[in-house]
Design a protein around this motif. Sequence first.
Motif, PDB file in Angstrom:
ATOM      1  N   THR A 131       0.833  -1.204   0.000  1.00 40.32           N
ATOM      2  CA  THR A 131       0.000   0.000   0.000  1.00 40.32           C
ATOM      3  C   THR A 131       0.866   1.251   0.000  1.00 40.32           C
ATOM      4  O   THR A 131       0.586   2.218  -0.736  1.00 40.32           O
ATOM      5  CB  THR A 131      -0.927  -0.003   1.231  1.00 40.32           C
TER       6      THR A 131
ATOM      7  N   LEU B 264       2.459   1.637  -3.606  1.00 43.71           N
ATOM      8  CA  LEU B 264       1.518   2.149  -4.608  1.00 43.71           C
ATOM      9  C   LEU B 264       1.109   3.598  -4.321  1.00 43.71           C
ATOM     10  O   LEU B 264       0.907   4.385  -5.251  1.00 43.71           O
ATOM     11  CB  LEU B 264       0.288   1.247  -4.677  1.00 43.71           C
ATOM     12  N   SER B 265       1.029   3.941  -3.056  1.00 47.16           N
ATOM     13  CA  SER B 265       0.681   5.327  -2.709  1.00 47.16           C
ATOM     14  C   SER B 265       1.764   6.285  -3.188  1.00 47.16           C
ATOM     15  O   SER B 265       1.461   7.369  -3.704  1.00 47.16           O
ATOM     16  CB  SER B 265       0.485   5.454  -1.191  1.00 47.16           C
TER      17      SER B 265
ATOM     18  N   SER C 161      -7.739  -0.227  -5.907  1.00 52.03           N
ATOM     19  CA  SER C 161      -8.097   0.967  -5.138  1.00 52.03           C
ATOM     20  C   SER C 161      -7.463   2.229  -5.711  1.00 52.03           C
ATOM     21  O   SER C 161      -7.934   3.335  -5.465  1.00 52.03           O
ATOM     22  CB  SER C 161      -7.680   0.798  -3.672  1.00 52.03           C
ATOM     23  N   LYS C 162      -6.395   2.054  -6.485  1.00 54.89           N
ATOM     24  CA  LYS C 162      -5.706   3.196  -7.102  1.00 54.89           C
ATOM     25  C   LYS C 162      -6.040   3.333  -8.589  1.00 54.89           C
ATOM     26  O   LYS C 162      -5.515   4.224  -9.265  1.00 54.89           O
ATOM     27  CB  LYS C 162      -4.178   3.023  -6.962  1.00 54.89           C
TER      28      LYS C 162
ATOM     29  N   THR D 159       1.843   6.570  -7.119  1.00 53.66           N
ATOM     30  CA  THR D 159       0.704   7.265  -7.716  1.00 53.66           C
ATOM     31  C   THR D 159       0.457   8.630  -7.079  1.00 53.66           C
ATOM     32  O   THR D 159      -0.592   9.251  -7.318  1.00 53.66           O
ATOM     33  CB  THR D 159      -0.577   6.417  -7.582  1.00 53.66           C
TER      34      THR D 159
ATOM     35  N   ILE E 209      -5.192   1.184 -10.915  1.00 59.52           N
ATOM     36  CA  ILE E 209      -3.993   0.758 -11.626  1.00 59.52           C
ATOM     37  C   ILE E 209      -4.218  -0.620 -12.256  1.00 59.52           C
ATOM     38  O   ILE E 209      -4.817  -1.508 -11.647  1.00 59.52           O
ATOM     39  CB  ILE E 209      -2.776   0.719 -10.672  1.00 59.52           C
TER      40      ILE E 209
ATOM     41  N   LYS F 196      -0.113   6.882 -13.687  1.00 62.45           N
ATOM     42  CA  LYS F 196      -0.745   5.608 -13.969  1.00 62.45           C
ATOM     43  C   LYS F 196       0.339   4.560 -14.180  1.00 62.45           C
ATOM     44  O   LYS F 196       1.505   4.883 -14.359  1.00 62.45           O
ATOM     45  CB  LYS F 196      -1.660   5.730 -15.184  1.00 62.45           C
TER      46      LYS F 196
ATOM     47  N   VAL G 181      -5.051  -3.600  -3.735  1.00 59.64           N
ATOM     48  CA  VAL G 181      -4.433  -2.278  -3.614  1.00 59.64           C
ATOM     49  C   VAL G 181      -4.390  -1.586  -4.969  1.00 59.64           C
ATOM     50  O   VAL G 181      -4.683  -0.393  -5.087  1.00 59.64           O
ATOM     51  CB  VAL G 181      -3.024  -2.388  -2.998  1.00 59.64           C
TER      52      VAL G 181
END
Length: 443
Positions: free
Chosen positions: A225, A228-229, A361-362, A232, A364, A237, A358
């Motif tokens: 998490t 990825l946070s 949620s983004k 992004t 991706i 992307k 995860v």
Amino acid sequence: MNNFKNIFILTAGILSFAACKPEFKKPTATSGTADFSRYIAVGNSLTAGYADNGLYLEGQQNSYPSIIAKQMQQIGGGTFTQPLFTEAQANGSGYVKLTGFNAAGSPVLAPITDQLAVRGVVPIPGFGNVTTYAKYSGDNNNYGIPGMKLLHINYAAYGNLNGYYERLLPGNAGTNSTTYLDYVTAKPFTFFSNWMGNNDALLYAVSGGAGDVLTDKTTFTQLYTLLLSRLTAAGQKGICATIPDVTAIPYFNTVTPALVLASVQKANPTVQAIFINAKSTADVTSTTYAARPATSADMITLTFPTSKIGTPVATPAGNLPYGLTPYTPIENLYVLDANEVALAKDYVNSYNTTIKTVAASKGIAVVDMYSFLNDIKAHGLVVDGLTLTSNYITGGIFSLDGVHLTPRGYAIVANQFIKTINAQYNSNIPLTSVATYRAVKFP
């Protein structure tokens, strides 16, 4: 006259057909809703182009991110620079090559030890010796670090413990404090690929469950998490990949208990079993092992020296043949036993659920390499007129270490990434020609 009339009508018909012939226009190049002007690749050895038990120039040049970037450039993608070894040090860390086959048909491998990029060996207190490599200080888009786990992305001292990461940092081993997460996000980028997390299960598996540990599932979720946070944070992307089934690779499916037993029985038909030192339960916290006969559910590593089978081993009961009695079982490091296999599979499935959740949620994209590579193992793959499998050496996909890929294997992976990117972001990156990339080199 009639003949002339018929010819006239026929000619007119042909011209009419030609005039109505549909036009086949090449689709307009588009990146869709993505921006490929600065693409970066995050990951470990697979991302770096590691192959044949080493990182070397040819492998780097045929990494899957490099292949993806070449295809992106056909629709306006930006320059993709890798931390390549020089031609003078093209053999990098060193690797192995196939020199032939012995009388039994087993491959003979030889180490490549010239034109290396090895800088030295540095003792790190509390850790051990670290091999360092020729420094690279130029621009970089490929952040693949062999040996790296997701567990290491926020560990400040990691630049002192991994020579492949150390070569990308300005400081020498023992002086670095830049986390990997800070390093890969230091320069702006517009698109990323992320194949991190493989080693959190793979290193446990290839050590026979004896030399490494599986990353805690909750810790994996927290770190993924975080990763990825950060990737992004500015609205970038990208694409993430699931972790392959670490038990499905040739490293665990080439030297099998049945093959070892059959080989022994040729010389001694009375032998009924080979013995391994196996984990007693599938409890990850358990450290209890006991000798038992090997079954088809146990996996012997590709690196197991089969010549040891039957050699005398000193025991309290006298000299007994290695691997053929409960008192002289094959050691843990050469076997991923059934309970360890179950653990590895369970953790990989958990990690992949995290990756998908995860990423979703983004917003991706996720390429399911777990399912794709398992499907190849089960059914093979036909592409560009080539029939490919997961078999060791002959399959064309896996390199000589039985874990990493050949250039052809990396091209196949690149195409899977590209297909998923195109579907998610409405782009039209062209696929690469798999047949133009080599499989295992034969002598």
